[in-house]
Design a protein around this motif. Sequence first.
Motif, PDB file in Angstrom:
ATOM      1  N   GLU A 102       0.900  -1.356  -0.066  1.00  0.00           N
ATOM      2  CA  GLU A 102       0.201  -0.353   0.093  1.00  0.00           C
ATOM      3  C   GLU A 102       0.924   1.473  -0.264  1.00  0.00           C
ATOM      4  O   GLU A 102       0.732   2.179  -1.004  1.00  0.00           O
ATOM      5  N   TRP A 103       2.015   1.620   0.551  1.00  0.00           N
ATOM      6  CA  TRP A 103       2.546   2.313   0.656  1.00  0.00           C
ATOM      7  C   TRP A 103       3.159   2.370  -0.120  1.00  0.00           C
ATOM      8  O   TRP A 103       3.921   4.356  -0.927  1.00  0.00           O
ATOM      9  N   GLU A 104       3.791   1.315  -1.439  1.00  0.00           N
ATOM     10  CA  GLU A 104       4.200   1.564  -2.573  1.00  0.00           C
ATOM     11  C   GLU A 104       3.242   2.291  -3.822  1.00  0.00           C
ATOM     12  O   GLU A 104       4.144   2.917  -4.920  1.00  0.00           O
ATOM     13  N   ARG A 105       2.314   2.280  -3.698  1.00  0.00           N
ATOM     14  CA  ARG A 105       1.389   2.562  -4.009  1.00  0.00           C
ATOM     15  C   ARG A 105       1.274   3.670  -4.175  1.00  0.00           C
ATOM     16  O   ARG A 105       0.888   4.783  -5.204  1.00  0.00           O
ATOM     17  N   LEU A 106       1.030   4.518  -2.947  1.00  0.00           N
ATOM     18  CA  LEU A 106       1.156   6.062  -2.495  1.00  0.00           C
ATOM     19  C   LEU A 106       2.454   6.410  -3.203  1.00  0.00           C
ATOM     20  O   LEU A 106       2.861   7.167  -4.398  1.00  0.00           O
ATOM     21  N   ARG A 107       3.898   5.875  -3.062  1.00  0.00           N
ATOM     22  CA  ARG A 107       4.632   6.118  -3.380  1.00  0.00           C
ATOM     23  C   ARG A 107       5.213   6.039  -5.167  1.00  0.00           C
ATOM     24  O   ARG A 107       6.286   7.679  -5.506  1.00  0.00           O
ATOM     25  N   MET A 108       4.360   5.711  -6.320  1.00  0.00           N
ATOM     26  CA  MET A 108       4.563   5.785  -7.068  1.00  0.00           C
ATOM     27  C   MET A 108       3.100   5.786  -7.520  1.00  0.00           C
ATOM     28  O   MET A 108       3.236   6.336  -9.302  1.00  0.00           O
ATOM     29  N   GLY A 109       3.178   7.121  -6.562  1.00  0.00           N
ATOM     30  CA  GLY A 109       1.283   7.883  -7.968  1.00  0.00           C
ATOM     31  C   GLY A 109       0.058   6.218  -8.173  1.00  0.00           C
ATOM     32  O   GLY A 109      -0.492   7.154  -8.905  1.00  0.00           O
ATOM     33  N   ASP A 110       0.493   5.176  -7.458  1.00  0.00           N
ATOM     34  CA  ASP A 110      -0.851   4.506  -7.297  1.00  0.00           C
ATOM     35  C   ASP A 110      -2.124   4.779  -7.211  1.00  0.00           C
ATOM     36  O   ASP A 110      -2.781   4.331  -8.102  1.00  0.00           O
ATOM     37  N   ALA A 111      -1.581   5.386  -6.127  1.00  0.00           N
ATOM     38  CA  ALA A 111      -2.684   4.923  -5.252  1.00  0.00           C
ATOM     39  C   ALA A 111      -2.605   6.949  -5.034  1.00  0.00           C
ATOM     40  O   ALA A 111      -1.480   7.491  -4.239  1.00  0.00           O
ATOM     41  N   ARG A 112      -3.491   7.813  -4.404  1.00  0.00           N
ATOM     42  CA  ARG A 112      -3.236   9.155  -4.237  1.00  0.00           C
ATOM     43  C   ARG A 112      -3.686   9.718  -2.820  1.00  0.00           C
ATOM     44  O   ARG A 112      -4.127  10.584  -2.388  1.00  0.00           O
ATOM     45  N   ILE A 113      -4.748   8.503  -2.277  1.00  0.00           N
ATOM     46  CA  ILE A 113      -5.773   8.976  -0.824  1.00  0.00           C
ATOM     47  C   ILE A 113      -5.065   7.822   0.145  1.00  0.00           C
ATOM     48  O   ILE A 113      -5.131   6.834  -0.450  1.00  0.00           O
ATOM     49  N   ALA A 114      -4.243   8.551   0.940  1.00  0.00           N
ATOM     50  CA  ALA A 114      -3.974   7.527   2.785  1.00  0.00           C
ATOM     51  C   ALA A 114      -4.018   7.828   3.326  1.00  0.00           C
ATOM     52  O   ALA A 114      -4.783   9.005   3.572  1.00  0.00           O
ATOM     53  N   VAL A 115      -4.743   6.722   3.578  1.00  0.00           N
ATOM     54  CA  VAL A 115      -5.524   7.147   4.837  1.00  0.00           C
ATOM     55  C   VAL A 115      -5.701   5.767   5.803  1.00  0.00           C
ATOM     56  O   VAL A 115      -4.780   4.881   5.468  1.00  0.00           O
ATOM     57  N   GLY A 116      -5.593   6.291   7.221  1.00  0.00           N
ATOM     58  CA  GLY A 116      -5.517   5.427   8.276  1.00  0.00           C
ATOM     59  C   GLY A 116      -4.897   6.348   9.252  1.00  0.00           C
ATOM     60  O   GLY A 116      -5.300   7.404  10.092  1.00  0.00           O
ATOM     61  N   ALA A 117      -4.612   5.461  10.534  1.00  0.00           N
ATOM     62  CA  ALA A 117      -4.025   6.116  11.869  1.00  0.00           C
ATOM     63  C   ALA A 117      -3.089   6.724  11.712  1.00  0.00           C
ATOM     64  O   ALA A 117      -2.622   7.846  10.700  1.00  0.00           O
ATOM     65  N   ARG A 118      -3.073   7.486  13.158  1.00  0.00           N
ATOM     66  CA  ARG A 118      -1.675   8.804  13.207  1.00  0.00           C
ATOM     67  C   ARG A 118      -0.375   8.458  11.871  1.00  0.00           C
ATOM     68  O   ARG A 118      -0.029   9.589  11.355  1.00  0.00           O
ATOM     69  N   SER A 119       0.326   7.277  11.500  1.00  0.00           N
ATOM     70  CA  SER A 119       1.100   7.023  10.908  1.00  0.00           C
ATOM     71  C   SER A 119       1.139   7.047   9.703  1.00  0.00           C
ATOM     72  O   SER A 119       1.896   8.216   8.966  1.00  0.00           O
ATOM     73  N   ALA A 120       0.298   7.491   9.090  1.00  0.00           N
ATOM     74  CA  ALA A 120      -0.348   8.133   7.759  1.00  0.00           C
ATOM     75  C   ALA A 120       0.072   9.481   7.376  1.00  0.00           C
ATOM     76  O   ALA A 120      -0.329   9.692   5.992  1.00  0.00           O
ATOM     77  N   VAL A 121       0.189   9.865   8.403  1.00  0.00           N
ATOM     78  CA  VAL A 121       0.652  11.000   8.618  1.00  0.00           C
ATOM     79  C   VAL A 121       1.815  11.714   7.715  1.00  0.00           C
ATOM     80  O   VAL A 121       1.770  12.372   6.737  1.00  0.00           O
ATOM     81  N   PHE A 122       2.505  10.347   7.700  1.00  0.00           N
ATOM     82  CA  PHE A 122       4.076  10.664   7.179  1.00  0.00           C
ATOM     83  C   PHE A 122       3.814   9.497   5.785  1.00  0.00           C
ATOM     84  O   PHE A 122       4.760   9.716   5.030  1.00  0.00           O
ATOM     85  N   ALA A 123       2.444  10.037   5.144  1.00  0.00           N
ATOM     86  CA  ALA A 123       2.416   8.849   3.909  1.00  0.00           C
ATOM     87  C   ALA A 123       3.296   9.569   2.919  1.00  0.00           C
ATOM     88  O   ALA A 123       3.812  10.683   2.275  1.00  0.00           O
ATOM     89  N   PRO A 124       4.428   8.871   1.860  1.00  0.00           N
ATOM     90  CA  PRO A 124       4.857   9.240   0.664  1.00  0.00           C
ATOM     91  C   PRO A 124       3.969   9.887  -0.447  1.00  0.00           C
ATOM     92  O   PRO A 124       4.173   9.502  -1.708  1.00  0.00           O
ATOM     93  N   ILE A 125       3.868  10.636  -0.476  1.00  0.00           N
ATOM     94  CA  ILE A 125       2.723  11.286  -1.050  1.00  0.00           C
ATOM     95  C   ILE A 125       3.367  12.591  -1.273  1.00  0.00           C
ATOM     96  O   ILE A 125       3.693  13.777  -0.826  1.00  0.00           O
ATOM     97  N   GLU A 126       2.891  13.466  -2.549  1.00  0.00           N
ATOM     98  CA  GLU A 126       3.511  14.866  -3.104  1.00  0.00           C
ATOM     99  C   GLU A 126       2.054  15.293  -3.613  1.00  0.00           C
ATOM    100  O   GLU A 126       1.025  14.873  -3.878  1.00  0.00           O
ATOM    101  N   ASN A 127       2.454  16.784  -3.915  1.00  0.00           N
ATOM    102  CA  ASN A 127       1.369  17.520  -4.621  1.00  0.00           C
ATOM    103  C   ASN A 127       0.155  17.515  -3.186  1.00  0.00           C
ATOM    104  O   ASN A 127      -1.137  17.058  -4.295  1.00  0.00           O
TER     105      ASN A 127
END
Length: 721
Positions: free
Chosen positions: A277-302
């Motif tokens: 799931e983390w990689e999907r975010l990093r690669m831009g394949d997923a654009r919404i990070a959902v989760g508990a507090r650690s999701a605030v560190f999601a590897p997304i841009e923009n």
Amino acid sequence: MIAEVIVDVAHSDVDKIFDYACGEEIKAGMRVAVPFGRSTTTGFVMRVKETTDCPPEKLKTVYRTEDDVPAINAECLSLAEKISARYRCPMALSLRLFLPAEMRTGKVGRTFREYGRLNGDLPPVNPRARAQLACISYLEEHGETPMSELREKFSCVSALVKSGAILVEKRRELRTPYKSVAGGEEKHVLTPAQETAVRTVEETEKTVSLIHGVTGSGKTEIYLTLIADALKENKTAIFLVPEISLTPQMFSKLRGRFGGEVAILHSGLSAGERFDEWERLRMGDARIAVGARSAVFAPIENIGCIVIDEEHDGSYSSESTPRYRTFDIAYLRAKHNGCKLILGSATPAVETYRRAAEGEFELITLPDRINARPMPKVNIVDMRREVRRGNATPFSNTLREKLKSCLESGNQAIVFLNRRGYSRTVMCRDCGNVVKCESCDVALTYHSDEDCLKCHYCGAKYKPLTACPACGGTHINYMGTGTQRVVGELKKLYPQARILRMDVDTTSGKEGHYKILKQFADRKADILVGTQMVAKGHDFPSVTLVGILDADMSLHFPDYRSGERTFQLITQVAGRSGRAGAEGEVVLQTYDPENYILRFAAAYDYRGFYEHEIGMREAMMFPPFVKIVRVMVTGENEKETLEALRSVYGRLQAIYAAHEEEFLFFNRMHSPIKRIQNKYRYQVLMRMTQNAPLKEVYAAVAEEKQKNVLVYVEENPSNLS
Ligand code: ADP
Ligand code: ZN
């Protein structure tokens, strides 16, 4: 090229930049293997530059890179630096926040699967090789098939691959969490109130908006619209929820609306799922990070918007170093991305609401439920009377009667036990009196090791009670009722009813919460009995009755926020009732029926509660008017622990001496619980003004190098035991 590297070793001695020679392929944010001392270690590339002051004979070279794409983006690298500066922790620790834990240890990686298919221009197969022909006709019929399956079925697969008859392709396989949760629910047309909320958030100049909406006012729909708007602008979003494992419905809504754009990050997933799931975010394949507090560190841009749902929830504070607040991180990311940060709650934290009331945050109020549904009526029941009447069960007469008619009408009920704060506060069951500290107005806690009552805020000790000082009664209560007993009693009273129990004992396993909630949602049970977990934002349309046993128990938790917590709990639990169909009701059992917190909660009067509470905080000098800061010193060896305490206390005392006017309280002492898990616990407790030199406190703590002793700072901790 030269790479500036932070080595992945959490120790202040090596917490600095090391220069290494590297090739062109190395980029900032990649993890690299580097020679370090006599061994090899992993490091994070912070920056790449042309030259270095390091003499050439000393300059070592990066062995290799561990990532083909930078694991940490530029924004997150600078965020890690800010976190280290703010909380005074080694860079390695703040950088680790941005990676799935198992990635560091190399225990998890991408998984691949091999698929076999027929070669279009089939090389000749010996017509007498029966097995080979069978395999080929299987592929003709089924098309592409996983190689593992082919190998299981046919022994001749390797020969066919070798001859070129079967072509093998290796493909990435993604592990998906919550496969069993289907996407559900149609999109609603926004009500005017929801429209206005969305517009206000998007148009305000302020970065932060607080949506204060009663339970069932449709906050989720507002968040989803804001997220959809961000995606429309080709941006990404972060959606934080307290414990997603408790709210599969939320997840199902998201999946229904956004499909594969949603990635989930939380600790309940398997390592592989989390990594993918983390990689999907990093690669831009997923654009919404959902989760508990650690999701605030999601590897997304923009990032286009960040939502913190149930912003008052305690789980948004980290309990290991660095002890960050999710809001602070989210705020930095919102500022960096120039996007909006949305906080939502039916019961905002007093500190948050104050910032909104004073104009720092945009305040959006939704006073009504969707479709003008009424809030459930709250009946306050005086349990002292029940005790006097000889009712020894956990249920008042009112609750019993209402349960009976709820079940008869075919609806569902929730029975809630207020577990928090049961343990060691002491209450008189005859009059409801709770003993408090004379100087702090905080409930005292019984400590059996010293047979005394202690105040966790000033360390004062008092003699234990034999009779109630207020009424002379002797029904002194130390322990509450457990869920198991409640279920037992309910079974006796309603033998026909199907009862589910939800607490820490029944919710183990990966999707343990989900299974119980699903059963209840599917109406496979009539009554759900549970602790705090049942209070979270569930939406069960058939629930028309909520019983709150011992509503006031959490009032007496030794915490300046216990009133606030109780108000939040009652409001949240009550909010589960009457969300659709028939009107809902709540029975609130208490030993303190006049208590203002309960009165405000029963009237759904957040504003009244807030005004009262903030006045009290100011008078008593509690946060947000002051800061409570505790420096904890813990270790297995008492001598070493005391030495660390002495040295850190020395440095803190110097700060105190230089800024005495900023301190209301300053002292060192045993922690109320002297040992936990074989570790001795000491503390320096401080109460200070907002101008106090907190940075210096962190610096004084960071200087402590005593091995085997853990020293850390807690700001406004929710638990001072
Ligand atoms: P909250 O998060 O404020 O407690 P929810 O978002 O769960 O409230 O909404 C409560 C209920 O109202 C849900 O069942 C939801 O599907 C429904 N709902 C939300 N918005 C609308 C709308 N615009 N029209 C009709 N129903 C809605
Ligand atoms: Zn005290």
